[in-house]
Design a protein around this motif. Structure first.
Motif, short mmCIF file in Angstrom:
data_model
loop_
_atom_site.label_atom_id
_atom_site.label_comp_id
_atom_site.label_asym_id
_atom_site.label_seq_id
_atom_site.Cartn_x
_atom_site.Cartn_y
_atom_site.Cartn_z
N VAL A 36 0.76 -1.26 0.13
CA VAL A 36 0.05 -0.09 0.13
C VAL A 36 1.05 1.08 -0.08
N ALA A 37 0.59 2.23 -0.93
CA ALA A 37 1.54 3.40 -1.02
C ALA A 37 0.31 4.61 -0.73
N ASP A 38 0.98 5.25 0.12
CA ASP A 38 -0.44 6.30 0.72
C ASP A 38 0.34 7.33 1.51
N VAL A 39 -0.12 8.51 1.55
CA VAL A 39 0.48 9.58 2.52
C VAL A 39 -0.44 9.38 4.02
N LEU A 40 -1.21 8.66 4.02
CA LEU A 40 -1.88 8.31 5.43
C LEU A 40 -1.51 7.06 5.88
N ILE A 63 2.70 10.28 -3.78
CA ILE A 63 3.02 9.74 -5.09
C ILE A 63 2.97 10.89 -6.19
N ARG A 64 2.94 12.14 -6.02
CA ARG A 64 3.47 13.15 -6.80
C ARG A 64 4.72 13.41 -7.19
N ASP A 65 5.70 12.56 -6.35
CA ASP A 65 7.05 12.60 -6.54
C ASP A 65 7.54 11.47 -6.96
N ASN A 88 -3.81 1.94 -9.64
CA ASN A 88 -3.67 3.38 -9.41
C ASN A 88 -4.86 3.77 -8.96
N ASN A 89 -5.17 3.83 -7.74
CA ASN A 89 -6.41 4.19 -7.06
C ASN A 89 -6.34 5.72 -6.41
N ALA A 90 -5.14 5.96 -6.10
CA ALA A 90 -5.22 7.13 -5.13
C ALA A 90 -5.44 8.47 -6.18
N ILE A 91 -6.09 9.39 -5.13
CA ILE A 91 -6.38 10.72 -5.86
C ILE A 91 -6.67 11.74 -4.59
N ALA A 92 -6.25 12.96 -5.07
CA ALA A 92 -6.65 14.08 -4.24
C ALA A 92 -6.73 15.07 -5.26
N THR A 93 -7.77 16.10 -4.88
CA THR A 93 -8.33 17.21 -5.88
C THR A 93 -8.81 18.25 -5.38
N ARG A 138 -11.12 5.31 -13.02
CA ARG A 138 -11.49 6.45 -13.57
C ARG A 138 -12.78 7.04 -12.82
N SER A 139 -13.61 7.95 -13.48
CA SER A 139 -14.78 8.42 -12.96
C SER A 139 -15.98 8.63 -13.90
N GLY A 140 -17.23 8.29 -13.56
CA GLY A 140 -18.32 8.67 -14.26
C GLY A 140 -18.39 9.96 -14.75
N ALA A 155 -8.49 15.69 -14.95
CA ALA A 155 -7.69 14.86 -14.37
C ALA A 155 -7.92 13.37 -14.83
N LYS A 156 -9.37 13.04 -14.44
CA LYS A 156 -9.86 11.50 -14.66
C LYS A 156 -9.80 11.33 -16.02
N ALA A 157 -10.35 12.39 -16.95
CA ALA A 157 -10.15 12.06 -18.50
C ALA A 157 -8.67 11.81 -18.82
N PRO A 182 -15.96 3.47 -10.20
CA PRO A 182 -16.70 2.84 -9.11
C PRO A 182 -17.72 3.97 -8.76
N PHE A 183 -18.61 3.40 -7.91
CA PHE A 183 -19.14 4.40 -7.17
C PHE A 183 -19.35 3.59 -5.70
N ALA A 184 -18.78 4.26 -4.81
CA ALA A 184 -18.95 3.69 -3.41
C ALA A 184 -18.79 4.95 -2.32
N VAL A 185 -19.50 4.84 -1.35
CA VAL A 185 -19.38 5.93 -0.40
C VAL A 185 -18.07 5.83 0.41
N GLU A 187 -14.41 7.94 2.08
CA GLU A 187 -14.19 9.21 3.00
C GLU A 187 -14.13 10.54 2.08
N GLY A 188 -13.62 10.13 0.76
CA GLY A 188 -13.36 11.08 -0.16
C GLY A 188 -14.78 11.59 -0.84
N THR A 189 -15.81 10.43 -0.90
CA THR A 189 -17.14 10.95 -1.30
C THR A 189 -17.65 11.67 -0.39
#
Ligand code: NAD
Length: 247
Positions: A36-40, A63-65, A88-93, A138-140, A155-157, A182-185, A187-189
């Motif tokens: 697992v690669a994460d900042v948390l 992962i920005r670096d 590749n799942n991580a995202i911050a936006t 990706r994202s709907g 970014a998702k496109a 995906p669609f899932a509830v 922490e990010g959603t």
């Protein structure tokens, strides 16, 4: 433990929580060793994997670096010998009207989305050859856009373009590259949508419940990285209950 991913080594980015956590646990339940690669801190997901009888490790990695990405991949290879699966799942936006976003806001989604995915794909390429699998998230919202989410949608496109192009290029190297929406509830959603907005999305679903990160999203990723999808590449699997953002 015996499973369809026995002996496989997987990296899942952003798996300390949310959808990534579900994917990591689902892969581990099928016998993959998961990094697992994460900042948390990923202590919770490591405990989940251990409780499921699986094996996982984690390291803090921004992962920005690309140097941190390279070091993370090298450490996984040092520990477990290779990388067979990359998710590749991580995202911050940043969320907000386009005309109010700063340079840093605009950069954030690209840096943690398509750029970081490309860093990981590049670093993992020598290990993924001849049988490796990549799954990008990706994202709907890419289809119709979503007010206030322009930086995210753009970014998702780009993740969609990266997925299609890499699938074309890497087929000859024996690497399948696919994506999921995906669609899932998570922490990010929950931090991006209020209760009314979540209810509004649920009303648009054919299956009127949020996806479960492990059983609905993670299990589909198990299919995309497992033995039953060896002829599947360049595709995007919709795991959104039938159209959260498409109506
Ligand atoms: N949840 C949904 O319904 C939904 C819908 C469409 C797409 N997605 C996609 O699924 C993926 C997971 O979404 P989620 O809802 O679980 O998000 P989330 O915000 O709950 O989790 C994202 C994870 O990425 C990590 N992360 C952020 N910046 C990082 C960095 N610089 N370096 C390393 N890790 C970093 C976070 O710490 C977090 O653990 C994302 O790519 C998202 O775009 C989710």
């Amino acid at each position: 433990m015996t499973g369809v991913l026995d002996g496989r080594v997987a990296i899942v980015t952003g798996a300390a929580r949310g959808v990534g956590r579900g994917i990591a646990v689902a892969l581990a339940r099928e016998g993959a060793r998961v990094a697992v690669a994460d900042v948390l801190s990923a202590d919770d997901v490591l405990a989940d994997v251990e409780a499921a009888g699986g094996e996982a490790c984690a390291a803090i990695c921004d992962i920005r670096d690309s140097a941190q990405v390279d070091a993370f991949v090298a450490a996984v290879v040092e520990r477990w010998g290779t990388v067979d699966v990359l998710v590749n799942n991580a995202i911050a936006t940043a969320i907000g009207p386009l005309h109010e976003l700063s340079d840093d806001d605009l950069l954030l989604g690209f840096a943690t989305g398509p750029l970081a995915s490309a860093y990981f794909m590049r670093a993992c390429f020598p290990h993924l050859r001849d049988g490796g699998r990549v799954v990008n998230l990706r994202s709907g919202t890419e289809q119709n856009g979503l007010p206030g989410y322009t930086a995210y949608v753009a970014a998702k496109a780009a993740v969609g373009g990266l997925t299609r192009a890499a699938a074309r290029e890497w087929g000859r190297h024996g690497i399948n590259v696919n994506a999921v929406v995906p669609f899932a509830v998570s922490e990010g959603t929950l931090s991006a949508l209020d209760d009314d907005q979540v209810a509004g999305v649920l009303r648009q679903l054919s299956i009127r419940r949020p996806g479960d990160p492990e059983t609905d999203i993670g299990r589909a990723v198990v299919y995309l990285v497992g033995p039953d999808s060896s002829y599947v590449t360049g595709t995007t699997l919709m795991l959104d209950g039938g159209g959260a953002f498409f109506s």
